[in-house]
Design an enzyme around this catalytic site. Structure first.
Site, PDB file in Angstrom:
ATOM      1  CB  THR A 120      -0.909   0.013   1.239  1.00  0.00           C
ATOM      2  OG1 THR A 120      -1.726  -1.152   1.216  1.00  0.00           O
ATOM      3  CG2 THR A 120      -1.804   1.241   1.272  1.00  0.00           C
ATOM      4  CD  GLU A 166      -3.902  -8.827   4.374  1.00  0.00           C
ATOM      5  OE1 GLU A 166      -2.885  -8.909   5.059  1.00  0.00           O
ATOM      6  OE2 GLU A 166      -3.864  -8.916   3.127  1.00  0.00           O
TER       7      GLU A 166
HETATM    8  C1  LIG Z   1      -9.324  -5.012  -6.088  1.00  0.00           C
HETATM    9  C2  LIG Z   1      -8.376  -5.869  -6.873  1.00  0.00           C
HETATM   10  C3  LIG Z   1      -8.736  -7.329  -6.735  1.00  0.00           C
HETATM   11  C4  LIG Z   1      -8.476  -5.421  -8.303  1.00  0.00           C
HETATM   12  O1  LIG Z   1      -7.343  -5.982  -8.929  1.00  0.00           O
HETATM   13  P1  LIG Z   1      -7.273  -5.984 -10.511  1.00  0.00           P
HETATM   14  O2  LIG Z   1      -6.072  -6.672 -11.009  1.00  0.00           O
HETATM   15  O3  LIG Z   1      -7.490  -4.563 -10.928  1.00  0.00           O
HETATM   16  O4  LIG Z   1      -8.443  -6.934 -10.791  1.00  0.00           O
HETATM   17  P2  LIG Z   1      -9.740  -6.816 -11.619  1.00  0.00           P
HETATM   18  O5  LIG Z   1     -10.846  -6.445 -10.679  1.00  0.00           O
HETATM   19  O6  LIG Z   1      -9.556  -6.003 -12.857  1.00  0.00           O
HETATM   20  O7  LIG Z   1      -9.828  -8.335 -12.000  1.00  0.00           O
HETATM   21  C5  LIG Z   1      -8.814  -8.933 -12.810  1.00  0.00           C
HETATM   22  C6  LIG Z   1      -8.942 -10.416 -12.689  1.00  0.00           C
HETATM   23  O8  LIG Z   1      -8.080 -10.856 -11.628  1.00  0.00           O
HETATM   24  C7  LIG Z   1      -8.813 -11.617 -10.704  1.00  0.00           C
HETATM   25  N1  LIG Z   1      -8.216 -11.403  -9.405  1.00  0.00           N
HETATM   26  C8  LIG Z   1      -8.064 -10.227  -8.784  1.00  0.00           C
HETATM   27  N2  LIG Z   1      -7.439 -10.432  -7.601  1.00  0.00           N
HETATM   28  C9  LIG Z   1      -7.195 -11.767  -7.518  1.00  0.00           C
HETATM   29  C10 LIG Z   1      -6.582 -12.611  -6.526  1.00  0.00           C
HETATM   30  N3  LIG Z   1      -6.098 -12.104  -5.376  1.00  0.00           N
HETATM   31  N4  LIG Z   1      -6.497 -13.926  -6.758  1.00  0.00           N
HETATM   32  C11 LIG Z   1      -7.011 -14.432  -7.900  1.00  0.00           C
HETATM   33  N5  LIG Z   1      -7.629 -13.710  -8.884  1.00  0.00           N
HETATM   34  C12 LIG Z   1      -7.699 -12.390  -8.657  1.00  0.00           C
HETATM   35  C13 LIG Z   1     -10.214 -11.085 -10.791  1.00  0.00           C
HETATM   36  O9  LIG Z   1     -11.127 -12.010 -10.299  1.00  0.00           O
HETATM   37  C14 LIG Z   1     -10.324 -10.886 -12.282  1.00  0.00           C
HETATM   38  O10 LIG Z   1     -10.502 -12.144 -12.850  1.00  0.00           O
HETATM   39  P3  LIG Z   1     -11.442 -12.252 -14.124  1.00  0.00           P
HETATM   40  O11 LIG Z   1     -11.423 -13.685 -14.474  1.00  0.00           O
HETATM   41  O12 LIG Z   1     -12.768 -11.740 -13.671  1.00  0.00           O
HETATM   42  O13 LIG Z   1     -10.819 -11.327 -15.161  1.00  0.00           O
HETATM   43  C15 LIG Z   1      -6.928  -5.676  -6.373  1.00  0.00           C
HETATM   44  O14 LIG Z   1      -6.525  -4.356  -6.658  1.00  0.00           O
HETATM   45  C16 LIG Z   1      -6.803  -5.947  -4.898  1.00  0.00           C
HETATM   46  O15 LIG Z   1      -6.701  -7.083  -4.486  1.00  0.00           O
HETATM   47  N6  LIG Z   1      -6.882  -4.838  -4.083  1.00  0.00           N
HETATM   48  C17 LIG Z   1      -6.833  -5.002  -2.616  1.00  0.00           C
HETATM   49  C18 LIG Z   1      -5.420  -4.741  -2.099  1.00  0.00           C
HETATM   50  C19 LIG Z   1      -5.192  -5.455  -0.800  1.00  0.00           C
HETATM   51  O16 LIG Z   1      -5.826  -6.438  -0.483  1.00  0.00           O
HETATM   52  N7  LIG Z   1      -4.208  -4.945  -0.033  1.00  0.00           N
HETATM   53  C20 LIG Z   1      -3.767  -5.581   1.156  1.00  0.00           C
HETATM   54  C21 LIG Z   1      -2.388  -5.060   1.523  1.00  0.00           C
HETATM   55  S1  LIG Z   1      -1.624  -5.986   2.808  1.00  0.00           S
HETATM   56  C22 LIG Z   1      -2.518  -5.523   4.207  1.00  0.00           C
HETATM   57  O17 LIG Z   1      -3.528  -4.842   4.141  1.00  0.00           O
HETATM   58  C23 LIG Z   1      -1.977  -6.027   5.476  1.00  0.00           C
HETATM   59  C24 LIG Z   1      -2.655  -5.827   6.622  1.00  0.00           C
HETATM   60  C25 LIG Z   1      -2.034  -6.137   7.940  1.00  0.00           C
HETATM   61  C26 LIG Z   1      -2.517  -7.361   8.561  1.00  0.00           C
HETATM   62  O18 LIG Z   1      -3.102  -8.204   7.859  1.00  0.00           O
HETATM   63  O19 LIG Z   1      -2.286  -7.450   9.790  1.00  0.00           O
HETATM   64  C1  LIG Z   2      -4.418  -1.280  10.544  1.00  0.00           C
HETATM   65  C2  LIG Z   2      -3.992  -1.378   9.103  1.00  0.00           C
HETATM   66  C3  LIG Z   2      -2.899  -2.185   8.778  1.00  0.00           C
HETATM   67  C4  LIG Z   2      -2.470  -2.259   7.455  1.00  0.00           C
HETATM   68  N1  LIG Z   2      -1.345  -3.013   7.164  1.00  0.00           N
HETATM   69  C5  LIG Z   2      -0.889  -3.028   5.888  1.00  0.00           C
HETATM   70  C6  LIG Z   2       0.293  -3.760   5.560  1.00  0.00           C
HETATM   71  O1  LIG Z   2       0.901  -4.382   6.438  1.00  0.00           O
HETATM   72  N2  LIG Z   2       0.745  -3.739   4.292  1.00  0.00           N
HETATM   73  C7  LIG Z   2       0.076  -3.056   3.295  1.00  0.00           C
HETATM   74  O2  LIG Z   2       0.535  -3.072   2.151  1.00  0.00           O
HETATM   75  N3  LIG Z   2      -1.073  -2.367   3.570  1.00  0.00           N
HETATM   76  C8  LIG Z   2      -1.557  -2.341   4.835  1.00  0.00           C
HETATM   77  N4  LIG Z   2      -2.703  -1.646   5.130  1.00  0.00           N
HETATM   78  C9  LIG Z   2      -3.350  -0.870   4.068  1.00  0.00           C
HETATM   79  C10 LIG Z   2      -4.633  -1.531   3.594  1.00  0.00           C
HETATM   80  O3  LIG Z   2      -4.339  -2.684   2.885  1.00  0.00           O
HETATM   81  C11 LIG Z   2      -5.413  -0.518   2.756  1.00  0.00           C
HETATM   82  O4  LIG Z   2      -5.818   0.520   3.608  1.00  0.00           O
HETATM   83  C12 LIG Z   2      -6.622  -1.187   2.117  1.00  0.00           C
HETATM   84  O5  LIG Z   2      -6.196  -2.030   1.067  1.00  0.00           O
HETATM   85  C13 LIG Z   2      -7.636  -0.167   1.570  1.00  0.00           C
HETATM   86  O6  LIG Z   2      -7.027   0.675   0.626  1.00  0.00           O
HETATM   87  P1  LIG Z   2      -7.120   2.264   0.839  1.00  0.00           P
HETATM   88  O7  LIG Z   2      -6.682   2.573   2.193  1.00  0.00           O
HETATM   89  O8  LIG Z   2      -6.438   2.889  -0.311  1.00  0.00           O
HETATM   90  O9  LIG Z   2      -8.681   2.592   0.753  1.00  0.00           O
HETATM   91  P2  LIG Z   2      -9.545   3.083  -0.597  1.00  0.00           P
HETATM   92  O10 LIG Z   2      -9.390   2.066  -1.607  1.00  0.00           O
HETATM   93  O11 LIG Z   2      -9.037   4.465  -0.856  1.00  0.00           O
HETATM   94  O12 LIG Z   2     -10.956   3.039   0.032  1.00  0.00           O
HETATM   95  C14 LIG Z   2     -11.651   4.221   0.399  1.00  0.00           C
HETATM   96  C15 LIG Z   2     -13.103   4.062  -0.055  1.00  0.00           C
HETATM   97  O13 LIG Z   2     -13.133   3.966  -1.485  1.00  0.00           O
HETATM   98  C16 LIG Z   2     -13.955   2.869  -1.887  1.00  0.00           C
HETATM   99  N5  LIG Z   2     -13.457   2.277  -3.143  1.00  0.00           N
HETATM  100  C17 LIG Z   2     -12.174   2.156  -3.518  1.00  0.00           C
HETATM  101  N6  LIG Z   2     -12.082   1.519  -4.699  1.00  0.00           N
HETATM  102  C18 LIG Z   2     -13.358   1.220  -5.082  1.00  0.00           C
HETATM  103  C19 LIG Z   2     -13.936   0.540  -6.207  1.00  0.00           C
HETATM  104  N7  LIG Z   2     -13.181   0.049  -7.194  1.00  0.00           N
HETATM  105  N8  LIG Z   2     -15.279   0.396  -6.234  1.00  0.00           N
HETATM  106  C20 LIG Z   2     -16.046   0.878  -5.233  1.00  0.00           C
HETATM  107  N9  LIG Z   2     -15.569   1.539  -4.158  1.00  0.00           N
HETATM  108  C21 LIG Z   2     -14.237   1.697  -4.075  1.00  0.00           C
HETATM  109  C22 LIG Z   2     -13.825   1.880  -0.747  1.00  0.00           C
HETATM  110  O14 LIG Z   2     -14.966   1.002  -0.711  1.00  0.00           O
HETATM  111  C23 LIG Z   2     -13.763   2.790   0.476  1.00  0.00           C
HETATM  112  O15 LIG Z   2     -15.085   3.069   0.909  1.00  0.00           O
HETATM  113  C24 LIG Z   2      -3.153  -1.550   6.446  1.00  0.00           C
HETATM  114  C25 LIG Z   2      -4.265  -0.767   6.771  1.00  0.00           C
HETATM  115  C26 LIG Z   2      -4.686  -0.679   8.100  1.00  0.00           C
HETATM  116  C27 LIG Z   2      -5.869   0.186   8.437  1.00  0.00           C
END
Ligand SMILES: CC(C)(COP(=O)(O)OP(=O)(O)OC[C@H]1O[C@@H](n2cnc3c(N)ncnc32)[C@H](O)[C@@H]1OP(=O)(O)O)[C@@H](O)C(=O)NCCC(=O)NCCSC(=O)/C=C/CC(=O)O
Ligand SMILES: Cc1cc2nc3c(=O)[nH]c(=O)nc-3n(C[C@H](O)[C@H](O)[C@H](O)COP(=O)(O)OP(=O)(O)OC[C@H]3O[C@@H](n4cnc5c(N)ncnc54)[C@H](O)[C@@H]3O)c2cc1C
Length: 652
Positions: free
Chosen positions: A139, A421
């Site tokens: 992120t 996530e």
């Molecule tokens: C929102 C996402 C999924 C959009 O990704 P994108 O490539 O733009 O996908 P599309 O919506 O255009 O779909 C393309 C195609 O790919 C498939 N797909 C997407 N994601 C996956 C996947 N993970 N595995 C398998 N397949 C996937 C999708 O179904 C489409 O397939 P088609 O057959 O329909 O074409 C992507 O941007 C996304 O995942 N965003 C979320 C980011 C995220 O999760 N961040 C987490 C960061 S780590 C974190 O937060 C850690 C937290 C701390 C802790 O846990 O303690």
């Molecule tokens: C406690 C905590 C720990 C984290 N740890 C990690 C980590 O270890 N590593 C890491 O990489 N990240 C981490 N993150 C980041 C986290 O993964 C992101 O905050 C999360 O993926 C959401 O993305 P964003 O913050 O850009 O929110 P946005 O995507 O900007 O979301 C804001 C609003 O926009 C809306 N929105 C966005 N896109 C769309 C769409 N396509 N269609 C409709 N609505 C949409 C959402 O629904 C939401 O209401 C952490 C976050 C938190 C809060």
């Protein structure tokens, strides 16, 4: 023991220990879990004062001290089974987040899932031994959801066979990764790969952030903590700015995608394999959701049998607040949900395991289904759990607002699970994308299997709803999902028929698409709950769990009655019948509420709650807790002499 709670434990209608064993996955697992918890609870190094009394820096210091002791003990005890390590870690942190979560939960899995054999050889052991402490830096300040929009770059330099990493703009600065601020000395950095002048999309790179001797940031690395948050303050979520940081070619994780020495890029078999670790964590979040709600229900229900309030009959004792139907209606469906989410957590874990084995064998055909299911259920369970914790807090009245209850901490530590996530709305839309594809397949004459079978052409006209039958209720959830998914696909089609573009049509239907995904997830949860019961051997356990499944289904119908009526699944009269049976169930389950929370077998240490104490002696404990609060270290706070006394003397 408080006499009220003692009475609640007299003569439960089922064997509490048998349900505990069932929830653990067997008597041996219960014994092992208790053994590991006892090791922690009897370790003086893990004794601590209430965390609410500490500052952010104090909390971080406390967390790091526990991390160090935990790693030492894991090695000393020779814990190698991932289940043992997970149970031991949960006991050490009582379910709270910790600065090593990303190292253990994402950095190590990224190495296992995405590294070549040579890379594993080089990085895994030092990481396992915590010489290398990693995080998952994906992120950025400007992008968390839209991964393809991430701006960090990794340019390949064939002259030196290195990648040069930059965060070219302020919005490219990595922002949020757990442990990044002060703990990690390495990170997996997701960056847009450029080689031979072409962008090859997101890839994963191992970047060393800090000197392994001094822990000082390396040249080109600007790193720090993002500051206090709504909660989660034991963790140093950080920022990372990269300025021309050079890493060897071999630091790109190349199990799937590759960059050869001359810069030639070899594409991965599937673009989505890079997202695999997020799918793993989403599945894990589903399997852990139940534990959070179990804690909240245990606290609120135990408190609700020792708290007496108001007077319904003059001269009679004040009733236990759990005798109020409204209190039962707040808490008992959440108790049923806790059990439902336990079973769906097992289901998703098994699904992840099975499909991961297929992927390892080179079969990627089920990746989409795994992604859609894990994404949807991660959103479905976390939304309900976080809202449920807040309901439990409010059900405890004023003392629910005190940190002594443990509920504010539980809420602020679980709330971000709706965001990280994969932000929940976005995850539900991923599920919707998959469901719309399934509708398309049926339109092309393909018969579906598994959880989406309900989209196949209807074979049988289901009999009218029988609210006394769990099987009939599962059928109702199936019909609701079928109607909602089909209805929204027809809505999309009519948008397209009016000349809207695919993008416009999709955006105009987003709210309905999320509702349809929620109805699909709700059906999967209630179906799985009912199916799991068939395998329960102990008749007493099966009976009480069937009542909980019945309550969960009835409550789901009353909470979403508009959907069911719109889908023609039930009418007003039938809905009234459902509500009537629900009220009867609340009354009959009220007597089993405390034993059903005791079955979670969460110790007072794990629960960290004055209100949820096993002995129910709340009031003395609450008074003792307040007396030790930092503000009470002195009878007269120093601010009096500094500010109030001069004011009072000034005779304004
Ligand atoms: C929102 C996402 C999924 C959009 O990704 P994108 O490539 O733009 O996908 P599309 O919506 O255009 O779909 C393309 C195609 O790919 C498939 N797909 C997407 N994601 C996956 C996947 N993970 N595995 C398998 N397949 C996937 C999708 O179904 C489409 O397939 P088609 O057959 O329909 O074409 C992507 O941007 C996304 O995942 N965003 C979320 C980011 C995220 O999760 N961040 C987490 C960061 S780590 C974190 O937060 C850690 C937290 C701390 C802790 O846990 O303690
Ligand atoms: C406690 C905590 C720990 C984290 N740890 C990690 C980590 O270890 N590593 C890491 O990489 N990240 C981490 N993150 C980041 C986290 O993964 C992101 O905050 C999360 O993926 C959401 O993305 P964003 O913050 O850009 O929110 P946005 O995507 O900007 O979301 C804001 C609003 O926009 C809306 N929105 C966005 N896109 C769309 C769409 N396509 N269609 C409709 N609505 C949409 C959402 O629904 C939401 O209401 C952490 C976050 C938190 C809060």
């Amino acid at each position: 023991m408080n006499p009220d709670i003692k009475k609640e434990r007299e003569g439960p209608a089922f064997d509490v220990e048998a349900v505990t064993n069932l929830l653990d996955g067997g008597r041996d697992v219960t014994e092992r879990r208790r053994q590991l918890e006892a090791l922690v609870e009897n370790d003086p190094e893990f004794l601590s004062q209430p965390l609410s009394f500490l500052s952010q820096s104090g909390r971080y210091d406390h967390a790091i001290k526990r991390c160090a002791r935990m790693i030492q003990q894991i090695k000393k005890l020779g814990l190698t089974d991932p289940k043992d390590i997970s149970l031991y870690k949960r006991a050490v942190f009582c379910g709270r987040p910790c600065p090593l979560d990303l190292h253990l939960g994402m950095f190590l899995p990224m190495l296992l899932n995405q590294a070549t054999e040579d890379q594993l050889e080089h990085f895994f052991l030092p990481a396992w031994q915590c010489q290398i402490i990693g995080t998952y830096a994906q992120t950025e300040m400007g992008h968390g959801t839209f991964l393809r929009g991430l701006e960090t770059t990794a340019l390949y330099d064939p002259r030196t066979q290195e990648f040069v990493l930059n965060t070219p703009t302020v919005t490219a600065i990595k922002w949020w990764p757990g442990g990044l601020g002060k703990t990690a000395n390495h990170a997996v950095v997701l960056a847009q790969l450029y080689t031979k002048g072409t962008c090859q999309g997101l890839n994963a790179f191992i970047v060393q952030l800090r000197d392994l001797e001094t822990h000082a940031p390396l040249p080109g690395i600007i790193v720090g903590d993002i500051g206090p948050k709504f909660g989660f303050n034991d963790v140093d979520n950080g920022f990372l700015k990269l300025e021309n940081v050079r890493i060897p070619r071999t630091n790109m994780l190349m199990k799937f995608a590759k960059v050869e020495e001359d810069g030639t890029y070899i594409r991965p078999p599937s673009d989505k394999l890079a997202y695999g670790t997020m799918v793993f964590i989403r599945a894990l979040i589903v399997s852990e959701a139940s534990y959070v709600l179990a804690k909240a229900c245990t606290i609120a229900i135990r408190y609700s049998v020792v708290r007496r309030q108001s007077q319904q009959t003059p001269g009679a004792p004040e009733p236990q607040i759990l005798d109020y139907q409204t209190q039962q209606h707040k808490l008992l469906p959440l108790l049923a949900t806790t059990y439902a989410f336990h079973f769906i957590g097992n289901y998703v874990s098994k699904m992840y395991q099975n499909i991961s084995e297929s992927v390892d064998a080179g079969n990627y055909s089920q990746l989409n289904e795994l992604h859609a299911t894990s994404a949807g259920l991660k959103a479905f369970t976390t939304w309900i759990v976080v809202a449920g914790v807040e309901t439990c807090r409010m059900a405890c009245g004023g003392h629910g607002f005190s940190c002594a209850s443990g509920l504010p901490e539980l809420y602020t530590n679980s709330a971000p699970s709706c965001t990280y996530e994969g932000e929940n709305t976005v995850m539900m839309l991923q599920t919707a994308r998959y469901l719309m594809k399934c509708v398309g397949l049926v339109r092309n004459g393909i018969l579906l299997e598994g959880n989406v079978m309900y989209l196949n052409p209807a074979f049988d006209n289901r009999p009218r709803l029988d609210p006394q039958s769990v099987a009939s209720l599962v059928g109702a959830f199936c019909d609701r999902a079928s109607w909602m998914v089909t209805h929204v696909s027809q809505g999309l089609q009519s948008q397209l028929n009016c000349g809207k573009s695919q993008k416009e049509a999709w955006n105009n239907m987003l709210v309905e698409l999320v509702r349809a995904s929620e109805s699909h997830c709700h059906y999967v949860v209630v179906k799985t709950f009912a199916e799991e019961l068939e395998g329960v051997q102990d008749s007493g356990s099966r009976a009480i769990l069937s009542s909980l499944c019945h309550l969960y289904a009835l409550h789901g119908i009353t909470q979403h009655s508009g959907d069911f009526m719109q889908a023609g699944v039930l009418n007003g009269e039938e809905l009234e019948q459902v509500s009537k049976i629900l009220r009867t169930l609340l009354s009959s389950l009220r007597r089993q509420a405390v034993p059903l929370t005791d079955a979670f077998d969460i110790s007072d240490v794990q629960l960290s709650s004055v209100l949820g104490r096993h002995d129910g002696n709340v009031y003395n404990a609450l008074y003792a807790w307040a007396r030790t609060a930092p503000l009470n270290k002195s009878q007269v706070h120093e601010s009096y002499d500094k500010y109030m006394k001069p004011l009072q003397k000034s005779k304004l």
